[in-house]
Design a protein around this motif. Structure first.
Motif, PDB file in Angstrom:
ATOM      1  N   GLY A  58       0.826  -1.206   0.000  1.00 46.97           N
ATOM      2  CA  GLY A  58       0.000   0.000   0.000  1.00 46.97           C
ATOM      3  C   GLY A  58       0.857   1.250   0.000  1.00 46.97           C
ATOM      4  N   THR A  59       1.969   1.192   0.702  1.00 46.08           N
ATOM      5  CA  THR A  59       2.888   2.326   0.745  1.00 46.08           C
ATOM      6  C   THR A  59       3.421   2.631  -0.649  1.00 46.08           C
ATOM      7  N   ASN A  62       0.607   4.220  -2.840  1.00 44.27           N
ATOM      8  CA  ASN A  62       0.401   5.645  -2.564  1.00 44.27           C
ATOM      9  C   ASN A  62       1.540   6.490  -3.123  1.00 44.27           C
ATOM     10  N   GLU A  88       4.364   6.734   6.150  1.00 42.03           N
ATOM     11  CA  GLU A  88       5.041   6.205   4.966  1.00 42.03           C
ATOM     12  C   GLU A  88       6.398   6.865   4.778  1.00 42.03           C
ATOM     13  N   GLU A 136      -8.637   9.286   2.425  1.00 40.56           N
ATOM     14  CA  GLU A 136      -8.416   7.910   2.907  1.00 40.56           C
ATOM     15  C   GLU A 136      -9.747   7.341   3.370  1.00 40.56           C
ATOM     16  N   ALA A 168      -6.732   1.588   1.102  1.00 40.75           N
ATOM     17  CA  ALA A 168      -6.182   0.377   1.718  1.00 40.75           C
ATOM     18  C   ALA A 168      -7.324  -0.515   2.224  1.00 40.75           C
ATOM     19  N   SER A 196      -3.610  -7.208   1.104  1.00 41.93           N
ATOM     20  CA  SER A 196      -2.939  -7.924   2.191  1.00 41.93           C
ATOM     21  C   SER A 196      -3.457  -7.549   3.578  1.00 41.93           C
ATOM     22  N   LYS A 197      -4.582  -6.848   3.639  1.00 38.98           N
ATOM     23  CA  LYS A 197      -5.182  -6.557   4.958  1.00 38.98           C
ATOM     24  C   LYS A 197      -6.385  -7.481   5.150  1.00 38.98           C
TER      25      LYS A 197
HETATM   26  C1  LIG Z   1      -1.779  -0.267   5.679  1.00 37.32           C
HETATM   27  C2  LIG Z   1      -2.089   1.003   5.012  1.00 37.32           C
HETATM   28  C3  LIG Z   1      -1.287   1.489   3.992  1.00 37.32           C
HETATM   29  C4  LIG Z   1       0.035   0.856   3.616  1.00 37.32           C
HETATM   30  O1  LIG Z   1      -0.035  -0.438   3.240  1.00 37.32           O
HETATM   31  P1  LIG Z   1       1.277  -1.373   3.377  1.00 37.32           P
HETATM   32  O2  LIG Z   1       0.921  -2.498   2.494  1.00 37.32           O
HETATM   33  O3  LIG Z   1       1.374  -1.721   4.824  1.00 37.32           O
HETATM   34  O4  LIG Z   1       2.430  -0.595   2.894  1.00 37.32           O
HETATM   35  C5  LIG Z   1      -1.667   2.651   3.364  1.00 37.32           C
HETATM   36  N1  LIG Z   1      -2.772   3.313   3.732  1.00 37.32           N
HETATM   37  C6  LIG Z   1      -3.572   2.880   4.715  1.00 37.32           C
HETATM   38  C7  LIG Z   1      -4.807   3.652   5.052  1.00 37.32           C
HETATM   39  C8  LIG Z   1      -3.263   1.715   5.398  1.00 37.32           C
HETATM   40  O5  LIG Z   1      -4.048   1.290   6.377  1.00 37.32           O
END
Ligand SMILES: *Cc1c(COP(=O)(O)O)cnc(C)c1O
Length: 340
Positions: A58-59, A62, A88, A136, A168, A196-197
């Motif tokens: 996710g990082t 973004n 980040e 977000e 995310a 991956s969450k």
């Molecule tokens: C977890 C998260 C990210 C980053 O994701 P990673 O895969 O951990 O790098 C970005 N934005 C939000 C809102 C998140 O919760």
């Protein structure tokens, strides 16, 4: 281990592992990975965008979005508590020379349009060029209202800004609102999704947007070392996640509501200052309780959580069942007995 620290701790199921094992792969830097191509094409179509890019995290998604929308000396507007501002490592500023302009988030997670308008810089060589607004959703477990997203689109059109969504956990928002993901996605020039969450894939995120935007992001991804080879193995997990793990997010939301309700029955624990909208529960812990000590004891019992006093965070996900919550509550009651 019953792990309440985050929905990033989810592990692939047997069926997901089977899908990964069967995945047809190739060298994705050559564009040869059939599974990655399939994921990117179906993701673009299903979310209403021209194109998609499968990325490591996710990082990275973004960072690629901000760097593909903005140039050196531009700035982006975002929330003071935005992940891409706070968590980040300052990537957009460090690697892109793009200046963030954070605005205090309102209690419901939105950004006030008056405050945003005041932060937009005049067209004058003294100032950075305000180029982009980044929202977000969900933010701190809170869902941005659909009407707000529509207003954000109008605001950006009025002020000639691009609009990005750090999504995310955008599927948690869609499931909580009981709407098709497109109802949210349609307002944005670009959107990220973490596979991956709560969706339960081991690795990977998606970046969505217009074709030329995704082509710029693809070049930058290579520059960042994010060009992956036989990535179909993990793309297959992402495809499985999008097909089978979306609707079940409602279980996580129900479990989070139950967890909050049950935490209030433990003396010294109080969730009432926070509303549970999705899978994240915040709780205030009385300072008379040694929460670090409790967290240590619970870990020995196979329960993992991040300790804290104000707004301690617990997260539900596919690895947490209703019974696991009862196990936590029983353990907490044992640990706090006589403590207060
Ligand atoms: C977890 C998260 C990210 C980053 O994701 P990673 O895969 O951990 O790098 C970005 N934005 C939000 C809102 C998140 O919760």
């Amino acid at each position: 281990m019953i792990d309440f620290r985050s929905d990033t701790v989810t592990k692939p199921s047997e069926q997901m592992l089977n899908a990964m094992m069967r995945a047809e792969v190739g060298d994705d830097v050559y564009g040869d990975d059939v599974t990655v191509n399939q994921l990117e094409q179906s993701a673009a179509k299903n979310h209403g965008f021209e194109a998609a890019l499968f990325v490591t995290s996710g990082t990275q998604a973004n960072l690629l979005a901000i760097l593909s929308h903005c140039e050196r000396g531009d700035e982006y507007l975002c929330g003071q508590s935005a992940h891409n501002y706070r968590y980040e490592a300052g990537g957009a500023a460090v690697l892109g020379s793009v200046q963030p302009q954070p605005i205090e988030n309102e209690p419901n997670g939105t950004l006030c349009f008056n405050k945003l308008a005041n932060a937009i810089k005049p067209d004058d060589f003294h100032f950075a060029r305000t180029k982009l607004l980044s929202l977000e959703n969900t933010i701190g477990g809170k869902v941005l209202p659909l009407a707000y997203l529509e207003q954000a689109r109008q605001f950006c059109d009025t002020h000639n800004l691009l609009l990005h969504l750090d999504g995310a956990r955008v599927y948690n928002a869609a499931v909580a609102l009981n709407v098709n993901i497109v109802e949210i996605a349609q307002h944005f020039d670009s959107m990220t999704i973490c596979l991956s969450k709560g969706l339960g894939a081991p690795i990977g995120s998606l970046l969505l947007g217009k074709r030329d935007f995704i082509e710029r992001a693809r070049r930058l991804r290579k520059m960042l070392g994010g060009g992956m080879r036989q990535a179909g193995i993990i793309a297959a997990a992402g495809m499985y996640a999008l097909e089978y793990n979306v609707e079940r997010l409602a279980d996580d939301h129900r479990n989070a509501a139950y967890l909050a309700e049950q935490l209030n029955t433990v003396s010294g624990f109080d969730t009432r200052s926070y509303q549970v909208e999705t899978n994240i529960v915040y709780v205030d812990v009385d300072s008379a309780i040694d929460i670090d000590d409790i967290a240590k004891s619970l870990k020995e019992m196979g329960i993992n959580m991040t300790p804290g006093y104000q707004g301690m965070r617990l997260v539900t996900h596919l690895g947490i069942s209703h019974a696991d919550i009862d196990t936590l509550i029983t353990a907490l009651k044992q640990q706090t007995q006589g403590g207060l």
